[in-house]
Scaffold this active site. Structure first.
Site, mmCIF file in Angstrom:
data_model
loop_
_atom_site.group_PDB
_atom_site.id
_atom_site.type_symbol
_atom_site.label_atom_id
_atom_site.label_comp_id
_atom_site.label_asym_id
_atom_site.label_seq_id
_atom_site.Cartn_x
_atom_site.Cartn_y
_atom_site.Cartn_z
ATOM 1 N N SER A 121 0.799 -1.233 0.000
ATOM 2 C CA SER A 121 0.000 0.000 0.000
ATOM 3 C C SER A 121 0.830 1.280 0.000
ATOM 4 C CB SER A 121 -0.958 0.014 1.194
ATOM 5 O OG SER A 121 -2.044 -0.866 0.968
ATOM 6 N N LYS A 154 0.197 3.568 -2.857
ATOM 7 C CA LYS A 154 -1.025 4.358 -3.004
ATOM 8 C C LYS A 154 -0.772 5.865 -3.160
ATOM 9 C CE LYS A 154 -4.063 0.911 -0.997
ATOM 10 N NZ LYS A 154 -4.670 0.352 0.231
ATOM 11 N N TYR A 205 -3.530 -2.880 -10.342
ATOM 12 C CA TYR A 205 -3.412 -2.672 -8.894
ATOM 13 C C TYR A 205 -2.474 -3.699 -8.266
ATOM 14 C CZ TYR A 205 -4.695 -2.359 -3.978
ATOM 15 O OH TYR A 205 -4.652 -2.236 -2.603
ATOM 16 N N TYR A 252 -3.946 3.552 7.665
ATOM 17 C CA TYR A 252 -5.168 2.768 7.787
ATOM 18 C C TYR A 252 -6.066 3.355 8.873
ATOM 19 C CZ TYR A 252 -2.329 -0.595 5.113
ATOM 20 O OH TYR A 252 -1.527 -1.197 4.170
ATOM 21 N N VAL A 293 1.409 -3.634 4.023
ATOM 22 C CA VAL A 293 1.437 -4.900 4.749
ATOM 23 C C VAL A 293 2.699 -5.717 4.468
ATOM 24 C CG1 VAL A 293 -1.066 -5.059 5.007
ATOM 25 C CG2 VAL A 293 0.044 -6.053 2.987
#
Length: 305
Positions: free
Chosen positions: A61, A64, A189, A241, A259
């Site tokens: 992530s 992102k 993705y 998160y 992660v």
């Protein structure tokens, strides 16, 4: 600085025992839970590091904010904000629905999986392969490493165990937030999440965001300063998160976790920081990594608050 980093890293190393490596992607379950590393690049261009900072891992992530930057560069802030909101959801990154009402763009943000999947569809290109190549090129430039590539084993593992992300994508399509072929979008993705990097690369990305869009060594501009403010603001409220609020209290800087154990942190006008610690808490954040950032923030007064 290196003496400080070494001392803080050894102080925080026991926290690796308080987390677990991600196992919902089988390849990630092979990670070393005892690993811990940090790399810092200051605004004046000085580098310092400690621990397992050059051990490669997939950024997951942490990609992102780069997806967000590419979408902003291709479309502008007004268009992107209409398609992906900026409010924190307060729910896990892979929550099926971020709100109790009918799903719309305001229910998601760029740092949760739903928002990131939408952003993949906003990247310009004649095909999704071209979109990914453009994103990889931006990642290499921001990371200061032209050799960065995809960990194919992790990519295959993500793609074959991506049922929940498929559910999210089809839900987006049902609500009219995704127009293209679901599998093509998801491939764009899964591949970026499987990009392999190290703490130095993450620190370099953080340094560019810290330097308002300019590369730390050459001062060459990669993106406008306004986009840096946009990305840093979203990172501050949503980047860790559903632990972003607590992180803001404990550390107080914009950051993005993944992660795979990575954390990319931005100290505006001062430094970029890259962390690697695969042992995660229940929210998907590195336990020892957050503790290490907290202690560094205390020692150097990094909090923006």
């Amino acid at each position: 600085m290196e003496e400080l980093l070494e001392r803080l890293l050894e102080e925080c190393r026991p926290f690796t025992g308080k987390g677990r490596v991600a196992d919902y992607i089988p390849e990630l379950a092979k990670g070393d839970p005892d690993a811990l590393g940090i790399y810092v690049i200051g605004s004046e261009g000085k580098h310092a590091w400690a621990g397992d900072c050059r051990r490669p891992f997939t950024i997951q992530s942490v990609v992102k904010p780069i997806l967000l930057l590419q979408a902003l560069l291709d479309n502008g802030a007004e268009f992107v904000t209409r398609r992906v909101g900026v409010e924190a959801t307060g729910k896990p990154f892979d929550a099926i629905n971020a709100g109790d009402q009918e799903l719309d763009s305001g229910n998601i943000n760029p740092m949760v999986n739903m928002g990131a999947i939408v952003m993949c569809s906003l990247i310009h290109g004649h095909s999704y392969d071209e979109r990914f190549r453009r994103l990889l090129g931006l990642t290499r430039r921001l990371a200061g490493d032209g050799e960065i590539g995809v960990d194919e084993a992790v990519y295959r593992s993500e793609k074959s165990h991506g049922s929940k992300n498929r559910a999210l994508a089809y839900l987006l399509k049902f609500h009219g937030l995704l127009e293209d072929d679901v599998e093509e979008v998801l491939d764009c993705y899964f591949r970026p999440c499987s990009i392999q990097a190290d703490c130095r690369a993450l620190a370099h990305i953080g340094a560019v965001l810290s330097n308002r869009g300019r590369l730390p060594a050459s001062n060459e501009r990669v993106f406008p300063a306004a986009m840096s403010r946009y990305v840093n603001a979203v990172l501050m409220t949503c980047g860790m998160y559903d632990g972003s609020g607590e992180f803001a209290l404990r550390v107080g800087v914009p950051a993005k976790s993944g992660v795979g154990g990575g954390i990319m942190a931005v100290v505006p006008t001062r430094m970029g920081i890259g962390i690697f610690g695969p042992a995660l808490d229940r929210k998907g954040n590195s336990v020892a990594g957050i503790r290490l950032l907290e202690r560094l923030s205390q020692e150097l007064y990094l909090s923006i608050f």
